[in-house]
Design a protein around this motif. Sequence first.
Motif, PDB file in Angstrom:
ATOM      1  N   VAL A 135       0.803  -1.158  -0.023  1.00 33.71           N
ATOM      2  CA  VAL A 135       0.006   0.050  -0.068  1.00 33.71           C
ATOM      3  C   VAL A 135       0.833   1.269  -0.093  1.00 33.71           C
ATOM      4  N   LEU A 136       0.702   2.116  -0.996  1.00 34.39           N
ATOM      5  CA  LEU A 136       1.281   3.618  -0.949  1.00 34.39           C
ATOM      6  C   LEU A 136       0.423   4.410  -1.046  1.00 34.39           C
ATOM      7  N   VAL A 137       0.505   5.610  -0.197  1.00 32.09           N
ATOM      8  CA  VAL A 137      -0.610   6.688  -0.468  1.00 32.09           C
ATOM      9  C   VAL A 137       0.325   7.863  -0.778  1.00 32.09           C
ATOM     10  N   LEU A 138      -0.204   8.501  -1.965  1.00 34.72           N
ATOM     11  CA  LEU A 138       0.172   9.538  -2.677  1.00 34.72           C
ATOM     12  C   LEU A 138      -0.716  10.839  -2.279  1.00 34.72           C
ATOM     13  N   ARG A 144       3.358  12.975  -4.125  1.00 35.65           N
ATOM     14  CA  ARG A 144       4.733  12.761  -3.041  1.00 35.65           C
ATOM     15  C   ARG A 144       4.208  11.654  -2.347  1.00 35.65           C
ATOM     16  N   ILE A 145       4.844  10.663  -2.082  1.00 39.11           N
ATOM     17  CA  ILE A 145       4.486   9.511  -1.154  1.00 39.11           C
ATOM     18  C   ILE A 145       4.423  10.014   0.369  1.00 39.11           C
ATOM     19  N   VAL A 161       9.447  -2.172  -3.423  1.00 35.47           N
ATOM     20  CA  VAL A 161      10.322  -1.046  -3.929  1.00 35.47           C
ATOM     21  C   VAL A 161      11.951  -0.940  -3.402  1.00 35.47           C
ATOM     22  N   SER A 162      11.887  -1.818  -2.356  1.00 35.50           N
ATOM     23  CA  SER A 162      13.190  -2.021  -1.855  1.00 35.50           C
ATOM     24  C   SER A 162      13.799  -0.880  -1.115  1.00 35.50           C
ATOM     25  N   LEU A 163      13.196  -0.135  -0.407  1.00 36.52           N
ATOM     26  CA  LEU A 163      13.350   1.105   0.263  1.00 36.52           C
ATOM     27  C   LEU A 163      12.226   1.075   1.558  1.00 36.52           C
ATOM     28  N   THR A 164      12.853   1.581   2.618  1.00 33.81           N
ATOM     29  CA  THR A 164      12.244   1.805   3.889  1.00 33.81           C
ATOM     30  C   THR A 164      11.408   3.082   3.891  1.00 33.81           C
ATOM     31  N   ALA A 165      10.488   3.020   4.638  1.00 33.33           N
ATOM     32  CA  ALA A 165       9.528   4.101   4.803  1.00 33.33           C
ATOM     33  C   ALA A 165      10.159   5.462   5.162  1.00 33.33           C
ATOM     34  N   PRO A 174       9.179  12.214  -4.442  1.00 33.37           N
ATOM     35  CA  PRO A 174       8.235  12.040  -5.422  1.00 33.37           C
ATOM     36  C   PRO A 174       8.040  10.688  -5.942  1.00 33.37           C
ATOM     37  N   ALA A 175       6.862  10.223  -6.180  1.00 38.34           N
ATOM     38  CA  ALA A 175       6.737   8.966  -6.529  1.00 38.34           C
ATOM     39  C   ALA A 175       7.376   8.504  -7.682  1.00 38.34           C
ATOM     40  N   GLU A 176       7.735   9.483  -8.755  1.00 40.34           N
ATOM     41  CA  GLU A 176       8.324   9.288 -10.157  1.00 40.34           C
ATOM     42  C   GLU A 176       9.936   8.889  -9.777  1.00 40.34           C
ATOM     43  N   GLU A 177      10.583   9.349  -8.443  1.00 44.13           N
ATOM     44  CA  GLU A 177      11.886   8.969  -8.183  1.00 44.13           C
ATOM     45  C   GLU A 177      12.064   7.595  -7.442  1.00 44.13           C
ATOM     46  N   VAL A 178      11.000   7.409  -6.622  1.00 41.25           N
ATOM     47  CA  VAL A 178      11.122   6.318  -5.736  1.00 41.25           C
ATOM     48  C   VAL A 178      10.730   4.947  -6.622  1.00 41.25           C
TER      49      VAL A 178
END
Length: 596
Positions: free
Chosen positions: A249-252, A257-258, A269-273, A280-284
């Motif tokens: 689940v992701l909230v934009l 922006r996340i 996404v292999s990244l932490t919160a 920006p979602a585009e970078e993540v």
Amino acid sequence: MNWQHALYVFPLYAAASVSVAIALYARRRRSTPGATAFALLMAAAGEWALAYALSLTSVGKDTQLLWIKIRYIGIVIVPGAWLTFALLQTGYGKWVTQRNLLLLAIEPLIILLLIWTNEWHMLYWTEVTQKQLGPFFAIHIVQGVFYWIHVAYSYLLIVLGSFLLISKVLRSPRLYRRQSLAVLFGAVGPIVGDVLSTFGLLPVSWLDMTPFFFTLTGIAMAWGVFQFRLLDIVPIARDTVIESMSDGVLVLDDEDRIVDINPVAEGIVSLTASEVVGQPAEEVLSRWPNLVKRYRSVPETHTEIAVGEGVVQRCFDLRISPLRDWRRRLAGRLIVLRDVTDRKIIETELQKAKEAAEAANQAKTDFISIVTHELRSPMSAIHGSATLLADEGAGSVNAEQAEFLDIIAFNTRRMITLVTDLNDISRIESGRILLRFAAIPMSQVIEDVVNSTQAQIEEMHHSLRIKVPDDLPPVWGDRTRLGQVLTNLVSNACKFTPKCDEITIRAEHVADEGNPGIVHVSVKDNGIGIRAEDQHKIFQKFFRAADEEVSEVPGTGLGLSIAKSLVEMQGGRIWFESEFRKGTTFHFTVPVAKES
């Protein structure tokens, strides 16, 4: 009451009314965690304000003191109700047990007991007099030691509840900032108001302002209730549901922006919160530029996507939903990713297996079609030749030769039947069988079958009873195939009934209101019957009961399966009743032909 009285008292009446209204509204939402505690909190604040207003407008000392004591019912309830509400709103509902609620009730009950018996011990109030306070003749009280114990205890509960609510606010995503402001104001207001009143820091130091502040708290909370459904969508749902979901689940926010992410999505996404929140979602999601480009401006969709290539490719069920603020404006998007890789692999394997099975089935069908075609002609020639020789059409034969020719004719008939049945099954399964529907007199079909099976019936010395009414209406079906079905049933009755017994063929018209109805045909014998454990298999292909008397009778095990398919293809149904060693009755129906 002069205007100065009204200036102070009417706001208290208004505060009491607002508090009670909010309490009643919250009570209607009692199925929501925290709603009942919030209703009790606002009811207690309303009672506090109302009793205080009545004490100010009373004249006699005893009457004023009575209302002050009544006011304390609301005063002692407020701290515990506030803490209970905060615990339920912030995810600590496990602490709100019956035992703990009883413990919370001990201090209020002791304080009420001390207040109502204060004249005997003077432990709560050491001095109670009446004097001029502003425009009122009001009770002037000198506080005792138990008053300050109660104040300390109340502050502890209120501060603890406020701390829980403020902590929750600080951890809330920016997407929920309006809801957070309502809770923040509601949490800080009571503390500020009570401190100012208790320590006389207000211009009207004699006036208790705490009920006003609790009413403002109620209004703030009510704003959250009406505008943001604060009591319908509890903030702890994010922790108890989102965090434990097996979906990502992701909230934009409205700027893509996340603002929130759960552990499963962190793995995707292999990244932490902490690394993605606020980015920006585009970078993540830069590893998948095509997906970002495709769904950048899509507010709502439901589809399947593939991420990666080769053995590391993962498939996801993607659902994007719009998030709207209290004015129904787009405030962000909710993205849910469900990993369906295993399901897609299974689906692919099943599809391959299905295609392989269909190919094998088609090969089998083609093989059976070719084999039956190639066998039918020579078998018919052999049978015809054997019959001709046995009838001495090519010269005389002795008894031994005639016996051998009978054996040849009998077995070629069996082979021809088997080939015909295999060909019918193959054509039925492949959908290539052609039925020629017409209005058919069922009585003539029965007569044709009786004539064609007469030799078999006479050979077994059976008697045949036929019960067909003269006014039997024509049916809608294929004459040849209906004859095939009835021939199979009569032939089976002959084969599986001991010699010199009776077989009954019956037909009747069963009317149906508003419809032509059906013709019901039955074939009854007194033969060996069917065992109960075999009855559910009787229409299966190649089924032959493991009974000694059955195994002695020649057959392919295909006749009843073919009969069932042919009856159902003509809009009827077939069934039977059987009792082992007593006999069997087979039934089938055919629709009555409609009048043209």
